[in-house]
Design a protein around this motif. Sequence first.
Motif, PDB file in Angstrom:
ATOM      1  N   ARG A  62      19.233 -14.273  23.826  1.00 19.30           N
ATOM      2  CA  ARG A  62      18.963 -14.485  22.408  1.00 19.30           C
ATOM      3  C   ARG A  62      17.753 -13.638  22.050  1.00 19.30           C
ATOM      4  O   ARG A  62      16.841 -13.449  22.886  1.00 19.30           O
ATOM      5  CB  ARG A  62      18.694 -15.959  22.087  1.00 19.30           C
ATOM      6  CG  ARG A  62      19.869 -16.889  22.344  1.00 19.30           C
ATOM      7  CD  ARG A  62      21.058 -16.558  21.470  1.00 19.30           C
ATOM      8  NE  ARG A  62      22.160 -17.486  21.685  1.00 19.30           N
ATOM      9  CZ  ARG A  62      23.112 -17.298  22.550  1.00 19.30           C
ATOM     10  NH1 ARG A  62      23.124 -16.209  23.322  1.00 19.30           N
ATOM     11  NH2 ARG A  62      24.094 -18.165  22.675  1.00 19.30           N
TER      12      ARG A  62
ATOM     13  N   ARG B  12      18.312 -13.896  16.727  1.00 14.66           N
ATOM     14  CA  ARG B  12      19.398 -12.931  16.787  1.00 14.66           C
ATOM     15  C   ARG B  12      20.356 -13.321  17.917  1.00 14.66           C
ATOM     16  O   ARG B  12      19.946 -13.507  19.068  1.00 14.66           O
ATOM     17  CB  ARG B  12      18.862 -11.521  17.034  1.00 14.66           C
ATOM     18  CG  ARG B  12      17.840 -11.060  16.007  1.00 14.66           C
ATOM     19  CD  ARG B  12      18.479 -10.889  14.643  1.00 14.66           C
ATOM     20  NE  ARG B  12      17.493 -10.536  13.637  1.00 14.66           N
ATOM     21  CZ  ARG B  12      17.180  -9.279  13.332  1.00 14.66           C
ATOM     22  NH1 ARG B  12      17.753  -8.262  13.981  1.00 14.66           N
ATOM     23  NH2 ARG B  12      16.291  -9.037  12.380  1.00 14.66           N
TER      24      ARG B  12
ATOM     25  N   LEU C 286      11.499  -6.767  18.933  1.00 13.29           N
ATOM     26  CA  LEU C 286      12.522  -7.710  19.405  1.00 13.29           C
ATOM     27  C   LEU C 286      12.202  -8.151  20.828  1.00 13.29           C
ATOM     28  O   LEU C 286      12.010  -7.314  21.713  1.00 13.29           O
ATOM     29  CB  LEU C 286      13.912  -7.068  19.359  1.00 13.29           C
ATOM     30  CG  LEU C 286      15.080  -7.958  19.809  1.00 13.29           C
ATOM     31  CD1 LEU C 286      15.271  -9.127  18.858  1.00 13.29           C
ATOM     32  CD2 LEU C 286      16.358  -7.150  19.905  1.00 13.29           C
TER      33      LEU C 286
ATOM     34  N   PHE D  81      25.434  -6.463  18.474  1.00 12.02           N
ATOM     35  CA  PHE D  81      24.656  -5.353  17.908  1.00 12.02           C
ATOM     36  C   PHE D  81      23.806  -5.875  16.762  1.00 12.02           C
ATOM     37  O   PHE D  81      24.269  -6.594  15.898  1.00 12.02           O
ATOM     38  CB  PHE D  81      25.610  -4.256  17.404  1.00 12.02           C
ATOM     39  CG  PHE D  81      24.917  -3.062  16.862  1.00 12.02           C
ATOM     40  CD1 PHE D  81      24.412  -2.084  17.709  1.00 12.02           C
ATOM     41  CD2 PHE D  81      24.766  -2.902  15.471  1.00 12.02           C
ATOM     42  CE1 PHE D  81      23.776  -0.978  17.197  1.00 12.02           C
ATOM     43  CE2 PHE D  81      24.119  -1.796  14.967  1.00 12.02           C
ATOM     44  CZ  PHE D  81      23.631  -0.833  15.833  1.00 12.02           C
ATOM     45  N   THR D  82      22.530  -5.477  16.751  1.00  5.41           N
ATOM     46  CA  THR D  82      21.614  -5.876  15.695  1.00  5.41           C
ATOM     47  C   THR D  82      20.674  -4.729  15.387  1.00  5.41           C
ATOM     48  O   THR D  82      20.506  -3.818  16.214  1.00  5.41           O
ATOM     49  CB  THR D  82      20.821  -7.140  16.089  1.00  5.41           C
ATOM     50  OG1 THR D  82      20.000  -7.553  15.003  1.00  5.41           O
ATOM     51  CG2 THR D  82      19.955  -6.877  17.302  1.00  5.41           C
ATOM     52  N   MET D  83      20.049  -4.816  14.184  1.00  2.00           N
ATOM     53  CA  MET D  83      19.156  -3.751  13.714  1.00  2.00           C
ATOM     54  C   MET D  83      17.777  -4.327  13.431  1.00  2.00           C
ATOM     55  O   MET D  83      17.648  -5.443  12.924  1.00  2.00           O
ATOM     56  CB  MET D  83      19.696  -3.112  12.453  1.00  2.00           C
ATOM     57  CG  MET D  83      21.047  -2.423  12.604  1.00  2.00           C
ATOM     58  SD  MET D  83      20.972  -0.894  13.544  1.00  2.00           S
ATOM     59  CE  MET D  83      20.018   0.128  12.416  1.00  2.00           C
ATOM     60  N   VAL D  84      16.764  -3.570  13.760  1.00  2.00           N
ATOM     61  CA  VAL D  84      15.381  -3.923  13.441  1.00  2.00           C
ATOM     62  C   VAL D  84      14.717  -2.717  12.782  1.00  2.00           C
ATOM     63  O   VAL D  84      15.181  -1.572  12.947  1.00  2.00           O
ATOM     64  CB  VAL D  84      14.606  -4.347  14.704  1.00  2.00           C
ATOM     65  CG1 VAL D  84      15.178  -5.622  15.310  1.00  2.00           C
ATOM     66  CG2 VAL D  84      14.591  -3.228  15.725  1.00  2.00           C
TER      67      VAL D  84
ATOM     68  N   LYS E 191      13.772 -10.444  23.919  1.00  2.00           N
ATOM     69  CA  LYS E 191      14.990 -11.077  24.427  1.00  2.00           C
ATOM     70  C   LYS E 191      14.637 -12.189  25.399  1.00  2.00           C
ATOM     71  O   LYS E 191      13.775 -12.021  26.254  1.00  2.00           O
ATOM     72  CB  LYS E 191      15.880 -10.043  25.112  1.00  2.00           C
ATOM     73  CG  LYS E 191      16.342  -8.914  24.192  1.00  2.00           C
ATOM     74  CD  LYS E 191      17.170  -7.906  24.969  1.00  2.00           C
ATOM     75  CE  LYS E 191      17.598  -6.759  24.070  1.00  2.00           C
ATOM     76  NZ  LYS E 191      18.421  -5.745  24.803  1.00  2.00           N
TER      77      LYS E 191
ATOM     78  N   ALA F   9      18.542   0.400  16.304  1.00  2.00           N
ATOM     79  CA  ALA F   9      19.653  -0.368  16.877  1.00  2.00           C
ATOM     80  C   ALA F   9      19.207  -1.077  18.148  1.00  2.00           C
ATOM     81  O   ALA F   9      18.472  -0.536  18.978  1.00  2.00           O
ATOM     82  CB  ALA F   9      20.822   0.562  17.175  1.00  2.00           C
ATOM     83  N   ARG F  10      19.693  -2.343  18.289  1.00  2.00           N
ATOM     84  CA  ARG F  10      19.440  -3.154  19.475  1.00  2.00           C
ATOM     85  C   ARG F  10      20.735  -3.864  19.868  1.00  2.00           C
ATOM     86  O   ARG F  10      21.558  -4.209  19.015  1.00  2.00           O
ATOM     87  CB  ARG F  10      18.339  -4.204  19.232  1.00  2.00           C
ATOM     88  CG  ARG F  10      16.975  -3.608  18.916  1.00  2.00           C
ATOM     89  CD  ARG F  10      16.360  -2.952  20.142  1.00  2.00           C
ATOM     90  NE  ARG F  10      15.004  -2.529  19.892  1.00  2.00           N
ATOM     91  CZ  ARG F  10      14.657  -1.364  19.347  1.00  2.00           C
ATOM     92  NH1 ARG F  10      15.602  -0.479  19.005  1.00  2.00           N
ATOM     93  NH2 ARG F  10      13.391  -1.065  19.141  1.00  2.00           N
TER      94      ARG F  10
END
Length: 317
Positions: free
Chosen positions: A32, A46, A60, A50-53, A62, A24-25
């Motif tokens: 971004r 992204r 990821l 909430f996002t998943m890797v 940023k 989870a990120r």
Amino acid sequence: MVEELLTAAVAAAAGVMVYTGVAARVVKQYERGVVFRFGRLREGVRGPGFTMVLPFVDRLRKVNMQIVTLPVPAQEGITRDNVTVRVDAVVYFKVVDPANAIIEVEDYRFAVSQMAQTSLRSIIGKSDLDDLLSNREQLNQGLELMIDSPAVGWGVQIDRVEIKDVSLPETMKRSMARQAEADRERRARVINADAELQASKKLAQAAAVMSEQPAALQLRLLQTVVAVAAEKNSTLVLPFPVELLRFLERAAPTPAAAPDAPAPDAPAAAPAPDTVGRGRAAGGLSPVASPPPPARPEGRPEGRPEGRPEGRRAESA
């Protein structure tokens, strides 16, 4: 059997929770996310939330999308008119393409800073001192174009560039101060001369009007006296008009004619004998002809007779 199933379920749930916690990120609203899988850029960026890797597979990065305020260190240079100045500026920029900002340049902040310093030194060398002090808007636009040209390929957009301060040597400051003082003095003299010219024209017009009506000068004199008396001065200077003197001169009676002088051909009165004698004895000249000397008897030599004083001769004469 049931205990084994419960244990397996608990283990699976724990594994899912651990995986979720690792994968989870959270991307903030002003950021971004750029995902690299095994070092290769994944398609798409992204967005916030909430996002998943994939753990141990994806990475990821940023990128901040806010406007960055970057101060440019003061740069010292020589202007086109050979004046040494020290100029500092500030650059406002933001990232518009997160992928290019990460891939195309190693550190976009450092790159923009170095480009701004180089462009600022170039602008100093191409500009005059007066342009640096007065035409800053044009210099800011030129500096923005110089920095924005290479920054477009980095995914960075230059929002604004401002020159903050221009530092001059002390000798140049004193010279500029003297120049400004001389210019202000020149303008003051021109304004004063223009005022004198306008005042002289108005005074000439007033004199022409007063010459047609002599009483206007007397009224103006009375107004001046009233204005001076209003100040409660102990001494009052009252000017005496020339026209009044001329009026008195014309009104004065002419003197009576003088008696006629004696004619030049009239003979002068003969002086008294005593006066003539005194004048001759003193050696002076008399306007009356002297009488002829008496005749001498024959045989008597010339000269003074013996025993006869000079005074008696004068009396007999």
